[in-house]
Write a protein that holds these residues in place. Sequence first.
Motif, PDB file in Angstrom:
ATOM      1  N   TYR A  43       0.832  -1.181   0.118  1.00  0.00           N
ATOM      2  CA  TYR A  43       0.032   0.077  -0.160  1.00  0.00           C
ATOM      3  C   TYR A  43       0.863   1.243   0.188  1.00  0.00           C
ATOM      4  N   SER A  44       1.868   1.226   0.685  1.00  0.00           N
ATOM      5  CA  SER A  44       2.847   2.536   1.045  1.00  0.00           C
ATOM      6  C   SER A  44       3.420   2.782  -0.571  1.00  0.00           C
ATOM      7  N   LEU A  45       3.892   1.598  -1.242  1.00  0.00           N
ATOM      8  CA  LEU A  45       4.310   1.861  -2.628  1.00  0.00           C
ATOM      9  C   LEU A  45       3.195   2.269  -3.555  1.00  0.00           C
ATOM     10  N   GLN A  46       2.249   1.731  -3.462  1.00  0.00           N
ATOM     11  CA  GLN A  46       1.107   2.118  -4.285  1.00  0.00           C
ATOM     12  C   GLN A  46       0.867   3.677  -3.915  1.00  0.00           C
ATOM     13  N   GLY A  49       3.799   5.747  -5.779  1.00  0.00           N
ATOM     14  CA  GLY A  49       3.642   5.701  -7.084  1.00  0.00           C
ATOM     15  C   GLY A  49       2.568   6.601  -7.651  1.00  0.00           C
ATOM     16  N   ALA A  50       1.486   6.433  -6.678  1.00  0.00           N
ATOM     17  CA  ALA A  50       0.250   7.453  -6.927  1.00  0.00           C
ATOM     18  C   ALA A  50       0.564   8.933  -6.771  1.00  0.00           C
ATOM     19  N   ALA A  51       1.457   9.181  -5.880  1.00  0.00           N
ATOM     20  CA  ALA A  51       1.943  10.473  -5.774  1.00  0.00           C
ATOM     21  C   ALA A  51       2.674  11.122  -6.739  1.00  0.00           C
ATOM     22  N   ALA A  52       3.648  10.159  -7.208  1.00  0.00           N
ATOM     23  CA  ALA A  52       4.593  10.530  -8.467  1.00  0.00           C
ATOM     24  C   ALA A  52       3.749  10.957  -9.562  1.00  0.00           C
ATOM     25  N   LEU A  68       1.866  19.831  -6.358  1.00  0.00           N
ATOM     26  CA  LEU A  68       2.049  19.166  -5.267  1.00  0.00           C
ATOM     27  C   LEU A  68       0.688  18.834  -4.405  1.00  0.00           C
ATOM     28  N   LEU A  69      -0.512  19.794  -4.821  1.00  0.00           N
ATOM     29  CA  LEU A  69      -1.552  19.085  -4.240  1.00  0.00           C
ATOM     30  C   LEU A  69      -2.198  17.930  -4.995  1.00  0.00           C
ATOM     31  N   ALA A  70      -1.790  17.893  -6.094  1.00  0.00           N
ATOM     32  CA  ALA A  70      -2.359  16.684  -6.943  1.00  0.00           C
ATOM     33  C   ALA A  70      -1.694  15.310  -6.275  1.00  0.00           C
ATOM     34  N   ALA A  71      -0.076  15.500  -5.779  1.00  0.00           N
ATOM     35  CA  ALA A  71       0.512  14.588  -5.448  1.00  0.00           C
ATOM     36  C   ALA A  71      -0.057  14.128  -3.838  1.00  0.00           C
ATOM     37  N   LEU A  72      -0.506  15.097  -3.172  1.00  0.00           N
ATOM     38  CA  LEU A  72      -1.084  14.625  -1.917  1.00  0.00           C
ATOM     39  C   LEU A  72      -2.503  13.922  -2.222  1.00  0.00           C
ATOM     40  N   MET A  92      -2.822   3.740 -10.707  1.00  0.00           N
ATOM     41  CA  MET A  92      -1.616   4.739 -11.209  1.00  0.00           C
ATOM     42  C   MET A  92      -0.350   4.363 -10.441  1.00  0.00           C
ATOM     43  N   GLY A  93      -0.635   4.058  -9.034  1.00  0.00           N
ATOM     44  CA  GLY A  93       0.640   3.748  -8.337  1.00  0.00           C
ATOM     45  C   GLY A  93       1.110   2.338  -8.816  1.00  0.00           C
ATOM     46  N   ASP A  94       0.460   1.581  -9.047  1.00  0.00           N
ATOM     47  CA  ASP A  94       0.889   0.219  -9.787  1.00  0.00           C
ATOM     48  C   ASP A  94       1.932   0.554 -11.033  1.00  0.00           C
ATOM     49  N   VAL A  95       1.101   1.433 -11.922  1.00  0.00           N
ATOM     50  CA  VAL A  95       1.689   1.806 -13.247  1.00  0.00           C
ATOM     51  C   VAL A  95       3.298   2.425 -12.802  1.00  0.00           C
ATOM     52  N   ALA A  96       3.421   3.255 -12.008  1.00  0.00           N
ATOM     53  CA  ALA A  96       4.524   4.010 -11.424  1.00  0.00           C
ATOM     54  C   ALA A  96       5.438   3.042 -11.006  1.00  0.00           C
ATOM     55  N   MET A  97       5.128   2.084 -10.108  1.00  0.00           N
ATOM     56  CA  MET A  97       5.871   0.850  -9.782  1.00  0.00           C
ATOM     57  C   MET A  97       6.532   0.216 -10.828  1.00  0.00           C
ATOM     58  N   ALA A  98       5.572  -0.229 -12.034  1.00  0.00           N
ATOM     59  CA  ALA A  98       6.036  -1.005 -12.973  1.00  0.00           C
ATOM     60  C   ALA A  98       7.259  -0.348 -13.892  1.00  0.00           C
TER      61      ALA A  98
END
Length: 120
Positions: A43-46, A49-52, A68-72, A92-98
């Motif tokens: 969950y933390s990695l997701q 990744g979502a924040a990025a 910055l607001l969108a990342a939060l 989106m976090g999963d895509v960023a991790m991949a």
Amino acid sequence: MGAYTKISTKSQVLAHDDSRATARKDDEVYFDEDANEKKESAYSLQAKGAAAMFGAVGCIACGPVLGLLAALFGAHTATHNKGAVGDVSRAMGDVAMAAKEEAKRTGLVQKSMKFFTGRR
């Protein structure tokens, strides 16, 4: 083997499906901490990744403050929202991790650094 924490030594009734078993007073019940850590880590990695992803899109579209607001927003919805918005954030976090794993696998960071620093 995983790390376990003792959570109870008192007599209690343990239920699984419709069968019941009674724990004796001297029985010890353990909780698998590694399973929780792995779930929490995913969950933390997701969320990271979502924040990025949200931050990058927000920064490109609206500038650094809204980025910055969108990342939060992305990190918060990935961890706290159980509905469709949370699902999109986690995806989106999963895509960023991949993408991160693929960049590591292909050595993209080192190749980019060589290119931009002029060392070929």
